[in-house]
Enzyme design. Structure first.
Site, short mmCIF file in Angstrom:
data_model
loop_
_atom_site.label_atom_id
_atom_site.label_comp_id
_atom_site.label_asym_id
_atom_site.label_seq_id
_atom_site.Cartn_x
_atom_site.Cartn_y
_atom_site.Cartn_z
N SER A 153 35.90 23.75 -12.27
CA SER A 153 36.85 23.52 -13.35
C SER A 153 38.11 22.99 -12.70
CB SER A 153 37.11 24.85 -14.06
OG SER A 153 38.36 24.81 -14.69
N LYS A 197 36.25 28.61 -10.09
CA LYS A 197 35.03 28.74 -10.90
C LYS A 197 33.89 27.86 -10.42
CE LYS A 197 35.20 29.24 -15.30
NZ LYS A 197 35.51 28.83 -16.68
N GLN A 210 3.19 10.79 -39.52
CA GLN A 210 3.94 9.97 -38.55
C GLN A 210 5.09 10.78 -37.93
OE1 GLN A 210 4.59 5.70 -39.39
NE2 GLN A 210 6.76 6.17 -39.37
N ASN A 246 30.70 26.93 -12.56
CA ASN A 246 29.99 27.18 -13.82
C ASN A 246 28.50 26.84 -13.70
OD1 ASN A 246 32.46 27.83 -14.94
ND2 ASN A 246 32.85 25.71 -15.59
N GLU A 272 22.82 27.10 -18.21
CA GLU A 272 23.28 27.17 -19.61
C GLU A 272 22.59 26.11 -20.47
OE1 GLU A 272 27.83 28.45 -19.69
OE2 GLU A 272 27.43 26.93 -18.19
N SER A 303 8.02 3.20 -37.14
CA SER A 303 8.02 4.16 -36.02
C SER A 303 8.05 3.44 -34.68
CB SER A 303 6.77 5.05 -36.11
OG SER A 303 5.60 4.28 -36.24
N ASN A 324 -5.79 5.11 -38.81
CA ASN A 324 -5.78 6.58 -38.92
C ASN A 324 -6.52 7.26 -37.77
OD1 ASN A 324 -4.45 5.99 -41.23
ND2 ASN A 324 -6.02 6.76 -42.64
N HIS A 344 18.16 48.17 -20.43
CA HIS A 344 19.33 48.17 -21.33
C HIS A 344 20.57 47.56 -20.67
CE1 HIS A 344 17.03 51.17 -23.71
NE2 HIS A 344 16.74 51.66 -22.52
N LYS A 397 5.44 12.48 -33.98
CA LYS A 397 5.71 11.90 -32.66
C LYS A 397 7.09 12.21 -32.08
CE LYS A 397 3.26 8.09 -34.19
NZ LYS A 397 2.47 8.97 -35.03
#
Ligand code: ARG
Length: 339
Positions: free
Chosen positions: A263, A269, A308, A271, A276, A9, A96, A142, A311
């Protein structure tokens, strides 16, 4: 993959180095005060650990991938620096109880950072609500136009959600704030330890009561993951409104240039990429929660190597939540509502 590589790890748990070293220093100090370790041995160990801390922060630490985890890397390096006295660091301690102490410290500080991130976002929301205090917009049910509302009223709904998110993280903080050292591998330790001293040194408010629970409990990881999942749900709803509102159809908001992309083929545009990606990334945070719940279910007491797996998914949730909070704070400071 063949061989030990499958079990290591270190590639990700090295992130716990500060907590690991702080835990060891507190433990060794206590062993010396309790006369379990001589003070000269304790001093040697502590100064060796301080060297290691410096090496890691300065990028000079010789990480060894063949040594399973952060605990073994630190301990092996301690041997190189101070010799066989290093082995005494494991008096009355097992990996531990060590690993769960490190992780609790890490979750505690992550919660502090998350809370700050939430407050910053709340400030940005409040800022827009104040700036647009008299802007009226359609309120929806709605997704049908229902009644006129103030934009500020709508935005402040998110302020309230974030307020509850803060409470969820604060509540998680009270449960993670428990010091497990002294639990040993599973059955405690016969040494006359002062566990409350170690708790105070590390900033924990309580010590664990049952060693078998302490080494196998990872609820505190689930708590962080759950609070994060709910937070991401709220951020995701906010994100979707930004996506809708910035469309030509709604036209309620214009995303700032730093928080959207154009774009090349359709230059009209803008975006809403940040929004998103924010809702897209909620999926990983939910996945981390469900994945780790599944890891835990059916594990017999006490420590099992499965643990383990706590993590990587925790770290991913911490990083995703933090970067999303920061990105959304910037995005909201940068939007312009149509007044
Ligand atoms: N790398 C282990 C983990 O993250 C540390 C504890 C190992 N303990 C053991 N008994 N093998 O869980």
């Amino acid at each position: 993959m063949r061989g030990k590589g499958y079990t290591t790890s270190i590639s990700y748990d090295r992130r716990l180095y500060k907590e690991d070293i702080a835990g060891s220093i507190a433990h060794v100090k206590m062993l010396a005060i309790q006369r379990i370790l001589s003070s000269s041995d304790a001093e040697k160990i502590i100064s060796g650990l301080e060297v290691i801390l410096r090496e890691i922060t300065e990028g000079l630490f010789p990480w060894k991938e063949e040594l399973e985890d952060i605990h073994m890397n630190v301990e092996a390096r301690l041997h190189e620096i101070i010799g066989s006295v290093a082995g005494r660091i494991h008096t009355a301690r097992s990996r531990n109880d060590q690993v769960t102490t490190d992780l609790r410290l890490y979750v505690k500080s992550s919660i502090d950072t998350t809370l700050m991130g939430i407050k910053d976002l709340q400030r940005a929301i409040l800022g827009q609500a104040e700036k647009n205090i008299s802007v009226v917009m359609p309120g929806y049910t709605h997704l049908q136009r229902a009644q006129p509302v103030l934009l500020a009223h709508h935005l402040l709904a998110y302020f309230e959600m974030l307020e509850r998110d803060k409470h969820r993280f604060q509540e998680a903080l009270t449960r993670v704030d428990v010091m497990p050292l002294g639990s040993g591998a599973l059955a405690g330790s016969p040494y006359p330890l002062d566990r409350n001293f170690v708790a105070r040194e590390l900033g924990f408010s309580r010590i664990s009561s049952n060693s078998m629970d302490a080494v196998s409990d990872r609820d505190f990881v689930l708590d962080y993951m759950y609070a994060s999942a709910v937070l991401m749900t709220h951020l995701s709803r906010l994100a979707e409104e930004m996506v809708l509102w910035s469309s030509e159809e709604f036209g309620f908001v214009r995303m700032g240039e730093d928080h959207s992309t154009g774009s090349s083929i359709m230059p009209q545009k803008r975006n809403p990429d940040f929004a998103e990606l924010g809702h897209g990334r909620s999926g990983r945070v939910y996945g981390n929660l469900v994945g780790f719940l599944t890891t835990l279910k059916g594990l017999p007491l006490t420590y099992n190597r499965d643990l383990q797996e706590d993590k990587e998914s925790l770290f991913d949730s911490v990083d995703t939540v933090q970067s999303t909070l920061e990105a959304f704070t910037g995005m909201l400071e940068d939007v312009c509502f149509d007044s």
